[in-house]
Motif scaffolding. Structure first.
Motif, short mmCIF file in Angstrom:
data_model
loop_
_atom_site.label_atom_id
_atom_site.label_comp_id
_atom_site.label_asym_id
_atom_site.label_seq_id
_atom_site.Cartn_x
_atom_site.Cartn_y
_atom_site.Cartn_z
N VAL A 46 0.35 -3.50 4.94
CA VAL A 46 -0.20 -3.52 3.58
C VAL A 46 -0.99 -4.81 3.35
CG1 VAL A 46 0.41 -3.66 1.12
CG2 VAL A 46 1.49 -1.93 2.59
N GLU A 47 -0.43 -5.93 3.78
CA GLU A 47 -1.10 -7.20 3.53
C GLU A 47 -2.34 -7.39 4.40
OE1 GLU A 47 1.82 -10.37 3.60
OE2 GLU A 47 2.27 -9.97 1.49
N GLN A 48 -2.23 -7.07 5.68
CA GLN A 48 -3.35 -7.33 6.60
C GLN A 48 -4.40 -6.22 6.58
OE1 GLN A 48 -1.45 -8.12 10.35
NE2 GLN A 48 -0.72 -10.12 9.69
N ARG A 49 -3.97 -4.99 6.66
CA ARG A 49 -4.92 -3.89 6.77
C ARG A 49 -5.50 -3.49 5.42
NH1 ARG A 49 -6.03 0.23 10.71
NH2 ARG A 49 -7.80 1.31 9.80
N LEU A 50 -4.65 -3.49 4.39
CA LEU A 50 -5.11 -3.06 3.07
C LEU A 50 -5.54 -4.23 2.19
CD1 LEU A 50 -2.49 -0.25 2.40
CD2 LEU A 50 -4.77 -0.05 3.41
N GLY A 51 -5.31 -5.45 2.66
CA GLY A 51 -5.78 -6.63 1.96
C GLY A 51 -5.06 -6.93 0.66
N VAL A 52 -3.79 -6.54 0.57
CA VAL A 52 -3.02 -6.73 -0.65
C VAL A 52 -1.89 -7.72 -0.37
CG1 VAL A 52 -1.49 -5.61 -2.31
CG2 VAL A 52 -3.55 -4.45 -1.53
N ARG A 53 -1.84 -8.78 -1.13
CA ARG A 53 -0.75 -9.75 -1.04
C ARG A 53 0.42 -9.19 -1.83
NH1 ARG A 53 2.85 -12.81 0.17
NH2 ARG A 53 3.07 -14.96 -0.52
N VAL A 54 1.54 -8.96 -1.16
CA VAL A 54 2.71 -8.39 -1.81
C VAL A 54 3.60 -9.53 -2.32
CG1 VAL A 54 4.72 -6.90 -1.54
CG2 VAL A 54 2.62 -6.39 -0.27
N PRO A 55 3.72 -9.66 -3.63
CA PRO A 55 4.59 -10.71 -4.19
C PRO A 55 6.04 -10.48 -3.79
CG PRO A 55 3.20 -9.72 -5.90
CD PRO A 55 3.06 -8.88 -4.67
N ASN A 56 6.79 -11.55 -3.69
CA ASN A 56 8.20 -11.45 -3.30
C ASN A 56 9.00 -10.49 -4.17
OD1 ASN A 56 7.87 -13.21 -1.17
ND2 ASN A 56 8.59 -15.00 -2.31
N ARG A 76 -0.95 -1.02 -7.97
CA ARG A 76 -0.37 -1.91 -8.99
C ARG A 76 -0.67 -3.37 -8.70
NH1 ARG A 76 4.26 0.00 -8.46
NH2 ARG A 76 5.29 -1.58 -7.17
N VAL A 77 -0.50 -3.78 -7.46
CA VAL A 77 -0.69 -5.19 -7.10
C VAL A 77 -2.17 -5.52 -7.01
CG1 VAL A 77 -0.23 -6.92 -5.33
CG2 VAL A 77 1.54 -5.29 -5.94
N GLY A 78 -2.96 -4.59 -6.51
CA GLY A 78 -4.40 -4.77 -6.48
C GLY A 78 -4.88 -5.48 -5.23
N THR A 79 -6.03 -5.10 -4.78
CA THR A 79 -6.63 -5.69 -3.59
C THR A 79 -6.97 -7.16 -3.83
OG1 THR A 79 -7.57 -3.56 -3.03
CG2 THR A 79 -8.54 -5.47 -1.95
N GLY A 80 -6.47 -7.99 -2.92
CA GLY A 80 -6.78 -9.41 -2.96
C GLY A 80 -6.02 -10.21 -4.00
N THR A 81 -5.07 -9.57 -4.67
CA THR A 81 -4.30 -10.28 -5.69
C THR A 81 -3.35 -11.27 -5.03
OG1 THR A 81 -4.38 -8.37 -7.15
CG2 THR A 81 -2.68 -9.99 -7.60
N GLU A 82 -3.36 -12.47 -5.51
CA GLU A 82 -2.46 -13.50 -4.99
C GLU A 82 -1.18 -13.50 -5.79
OE1 GLU A 82 -2.81 -15.58 -2.32
OE2 GLU A 82 -4.57 -14.41 -1.88
#
Length: 86
Positions: A46-56, A76-82
């Motif tokens: 999810v983080e690498q391929r889809l570019g979404v940072r998953v919050p803890n 929900r988290v959105g692409t590129g969301t930190e």
């Protein structure tokens, strides 16, 4: 975009487990194929391929239990969301 995310997630899972037929709403943990190592692979995917940072606080089993759940998480988290620091 949601269908694209679903297709990518489905392809990733069935690429690891080609013997299963997977519906988008099936709980992949309940199928018995997923272990903790694969769960971490899903997070990395999810983080690498889809570019979404998953919050803890989103690192919960239910967010990764099915193709539908993962697509909802990505939406929900959105692409590129930190994630907030902390």
């Amino acid at each position: 975009m949601a269908q694209d995310v679903r297709a990518e997630v489905r392809q990733f899972i069935t690429g690891r487990f080609p013997q299963i037929t997977l519906d988008d709403d099936q709980d992949i943990f309940a199928l018995g194929f997923v272990n903790s190592l694969f769960a971490m692979e899903l997070v990395m995917f999810v983080e690498q391929r889809l570019g979404v940072r998953v919050p803890n606080d989103e690192l919960r089993r239910e967010n990764f239990s099915s193709v539908t759940a993962i697509a909802a998480l990505v939406d929900r988290v959105g692409t590129g969301t930190e994630a907030p620091a902390g």
